[in-house]
Design a protein around this motif. Structure first.
Motif, PDB file in Angstrom:
ATOM      1  N   ARG A   1      -6.440  31.793   0.794  1.00 11.06           N
ATOM      2  CA  ARG A   1      -6.494  33.005  -0.019  1.00 11.06           C
ATOM      3  C   ARG A   1      -5.909  34.229   0.685  1.00 11.06           C
ATOM      4  O   ARG A   1      -5.865  35.314   0.112  1.00 11.06           O
ATOM      5  CB  ARG A   1      -7.948  33.290  -0.423  1.00 11.06           C
TER       6      ARG A   1
ATOM      7  N   PHE B   1     -10.482  27.668 -11.629  1.00  5.71           N
ATOM      8  CA  PHE B   1      -9.035  27.557 -11.771  1.00  5.71           C
ATOM      9  C   PHE B   1      -8.295  28.156 -10.579  1.00  5.71           C
ATOM     10  O   PHE B   1      -7.250  27.641 -10.166  1.00  5.71           O
ATOM     11  CB  PHE B   1      -8.577  28.192 -13.083  1.00  5.71           C
ATOM     12  N   THR B   2      -8.827  29.225 -10.016  1.00  2.00           N
ATOM     13  CA  THR B   2      -8.212  29.787  -8.812  1.00  2.00           C
ATOM     14  C   THR B   2      -8.262  28.788  -7.662  1.00  2.00           C
ATOM     15  O   THR B   2      -7.261  28.562  -6.969  1.00  2.00           O
ATOM     16  CB  THR B   2      -8.937  31.086  -8.399  1.00  2.00           C
TER      17      THR B   2
ATOM     18  N   ALA C   1      -5.809  25.900  -8.321  1.00  4.74           N
ATOM     19  CA  ALA C   1      -4.408  26.277  -8.130  1.00  4.74           C
ATOM     20  C   ALA C   1      -4.066  26.358  -6.641  1.00  4.74           C
ATOM     21  O   ALA C   1      -2.981  25.923  -6.224  1.00  4.74           O
ATOM     22  CB  ALA C   1      -4.135  27.614  -8.816  1.00  4.74           C
TER      23      ALA C   1
ATOM     24  N   GLU D   1      -3.665  22.864  -5.503  1.00  2.85           N
ATOM     25  CA  GLU D   1      -2.792  22.043  -6.355  1.00  2.85           C
ATOM     26  C   GLU D   1      -3.571  20.825  -6.856  1.00  2.85           C
ATOM     27  O   GLU D   1      -3.089  19.693  -6.863  1.00  2.85           O
ATOM     28  CB  GLU D   1      -1.532  21.619  -5.606  1.00  2.85           C
TER      29      GLU D   1
ATOM     30  N   TRP E   1      -7.361  29.450 -20.397  1.00  2.00           N
ATOM     31  CA  TRP E   1      -7.060  29.094 -19.008  1.00  2.00           C
ATOM     32  C   TRP E   1      -5.913  28.101 -18.922  1.00  2.00           C
ATOM     33  O   TRP E   1      -5.214  28.058 -17.903  1.00  2.00           O
ATOM     34  CB  TRP E   1      -8.320  28.546 -18.342  1.00  2.00           C
TER      35      TRP E   1
ATOM     36  N   SER F   1      -3.263  28.357 -20.712  1.00  4.81           N
ATOM     37  CA  SER F   1      -2.083  29.218 -20.762  1.00  4.81           C
ATOM     38  C   SER F   1      -1.875  29.951 -19.442  1.00  4.81           C
ATOM     39  O   SER F   1      -0.740  30.144 -18.991  1.00  4.81           O
ATOM     40  CB  SER F   1      -2.220  30.237 -21.900  1.00  4.81           C
ATOM     41  N   LYS F   2      -2.979  30.381 -18.824  1.00  3.40           N
ATOM     42  CA  LYS F   2      -2.891  31.145 -17.586  1.00  3.40           C
ATOM     43  C   LYS F   2      -2.490  30.272 -16.406  1.00  3.40           C
ATOM     44  O   LYS F   2      -1.823  30.748 -15.467  1.00  3.40           O
ATOM     45  CB  LYS F   2      -4.236  31.827 -17.307  1.00  3.40           C
ATOM     46  N   TYR F   3      -2.875  29.003 -16.430  1.00  2.00           N
ATOM     47  CA  TYR F   3      -2.554  28.065 -15.344  1.00  2.00           C
ATOM     48  C   TYR F   3      -1.835  26.847 -15.933  1.00  2.00           C
ATOM     49  O   TYR F   3      -2.383  25.750 -15.970  1.00  2.00           O
ATOM     50  CB  TYR F   3      -3.825  27.641 -14.613  1.00  2.00           C
ATOM     51  N   PRO F   4      -0.592  27.026 -16.386  1.00  2.00           N
ATOM     52  CA  PRO F   4       0.102  25.939 -17.085  1.00  2.00           C
ATOM     53  C   PRO F   4       0.419  24.730 -16.217  1.00  2.00           C
ATOM     54  O   PRO F   4       0.663  23.633 -16.745  1.00  2.00           O
ATOM     55  CB  PRO F   4       1.384  26.619 -17.581  1.00  2.00           C
ATOM     56  N   HIS F   5       0.425  24.908 -14.902  1.00  2.00           N
ATOM     57  CA  HIS F   5       0.774  23.792 -14.007  1.00  2.00           C
ATOM     58  C   HIS F   5      -0.455  23.061 -13.471  1.00  2.00           C
ATOM     59  O   HIS F   5      -0.316  22.135 -12.675  1.00  2.00           O
ATOM     60  CB  HIS F   5       1.627  24.306 -12.843  1.00  2.00           C
ATOM     61  N   THR F   6      -1.634  23.477 -13.896  1.00  2.00           N
ATOM     62  CA  THR F   6      -2.871  22.833 -13.440  1.00  2.00           C
ATOM     63  C   THR F   6      -3.327  21.809 -14.467  1.00  2.00           C
ATOM     64  O   THR F   6      -3.640  22.175 -15.608  1.00  2.00           O
ATOM     65  CB  THR F   6      -3.985  23.875 -13.231  1.00  2.00           C
TER      66      THR F   6
END
Length: 275
Positions: free
Chosen positions: A23, A164-165, A168, A171, A210, A212-217
């Motif tokens: 972080r 989600f943080t 991300a 990964e 969420w 939409s906010k984290y599309p690669h997760t």
């Protein structure tokens, strides 16, 4: 983060250092000295106190060796451990503690200090167990999922934000779990949707923003007709991190589900206070 020399707290220090590095934050490591302020002349009191006071230096040396570029701040607090840690972490992103301390009650799965700070801290609290032997994993094994338990009857935005943080940064995939134990009553004549259909729609509505906010997760939604405690304990067996919410209340007590989960889950448990 708080450290007392136990295997759990040393593992917590290592976990906190990795998380701070992910972080880009400084790590503050504190030891609470609640022993006699001056030598008493009694070996049974002075020897343990001396060992405890050397704990912080040993931990800092180990953390610095493993992470020489990290920003590590060390300090010693005095007084009862739980209030001292809660007060020190008032402005922190999170308070990381070992889930069991070096006390006469070491047989308990979660120590009294860990329970107290989890119930009273204004910031999120992360409970870490001592490392346990794990099966061999391939060198390029996929990251373990971040599992997050949500209560659809209350706001869970803060809990999902932390989950989600964390995912991300690692990964890792997210598994959003909601358990419910209302009887499965079906009445097609009333025109009212079946309970499971309603719950599934609510869960999708909560998770949708969420995605939409984290599309690669990668995200999996799990709706389980069972007790929350059992479902979350089971989900935590394969998780790299379990994220749960704690509703703030004047009594500053942990709910039955949270109390059960943190006593039995072996992965790190990230407890997020929210209204």
């Amino acid at each position: 983060m708080g450290i007392d020399g136990s295997a759990e707290s040393l593992n917590a220090a290592a976990w906190a250092a990795r998380e701070a590095r992910r972080r880009g934050m400084a790590l503050q490591v504190v030891h609470v000295d609640d022993g006699p302020p001056h030598p008493t002349g009694l070996r049974e009191l002075d020897a343990p106190a001396g060992r405890e006071r050397g704990t912080l230096d040993s931990a800092i040396r180990a953390l610095t060796h493993g992470n020489p570029s990290g920003d590590i701040i060390a300090g010693t607090l005095t007084g009862p451990p739980a209030p001292a840690l809660v007060n020190a972490a008032r402005e922190s992103a999170a308070l990381v503690v070992g889930s069991r301390g070096r006390t006469a009650l070491e047989g308990f799965l979660v120590g009294s200090v860990a329970l107290a700070v989890t119930a009273k801290a204004l910031c999120p609290v992360v409970l870490i167990r001592a490392p346990r032997p794990r099966r061999f994993l391939p060198r390029r094994a996929a990251p373990e999922p971040v599992v997050v338990g949500v209560d659809l009857d209350h706001s869970c935005g803060a809990v999902l934000a932390q989950a989600f943080t964390a995912a991300a940064l690692r990964e890792a995939p997210v598994i959003v779990v909601h358990a419910w134990s209302v009887p499965l009553l079906k009445d097609t004549s009333s025109g009212i949707p079946e309970p499971e259909t309603t719950k599934r729609r609510q869960l999708s509505e909560v998770v949708g923003p969420w995605l939409s906010k984290y599309p690669h997760t990668p995200v999996t939604e799990r709706l389980v007709h069972s007790t929350a405690g059992h479902t979350l304990r089971e989900s935590g067996e394969s998780a790299g991190l379990l994220v749960l919410g704690r509703r703030t209340n004047p009594a500053e007590r942990l709910g039955r589900t949270l109390h059960s989960v943190i006593h039995h889950v072996h992965c790190p448990v990230f407890v997020v206070p929210h209204e």
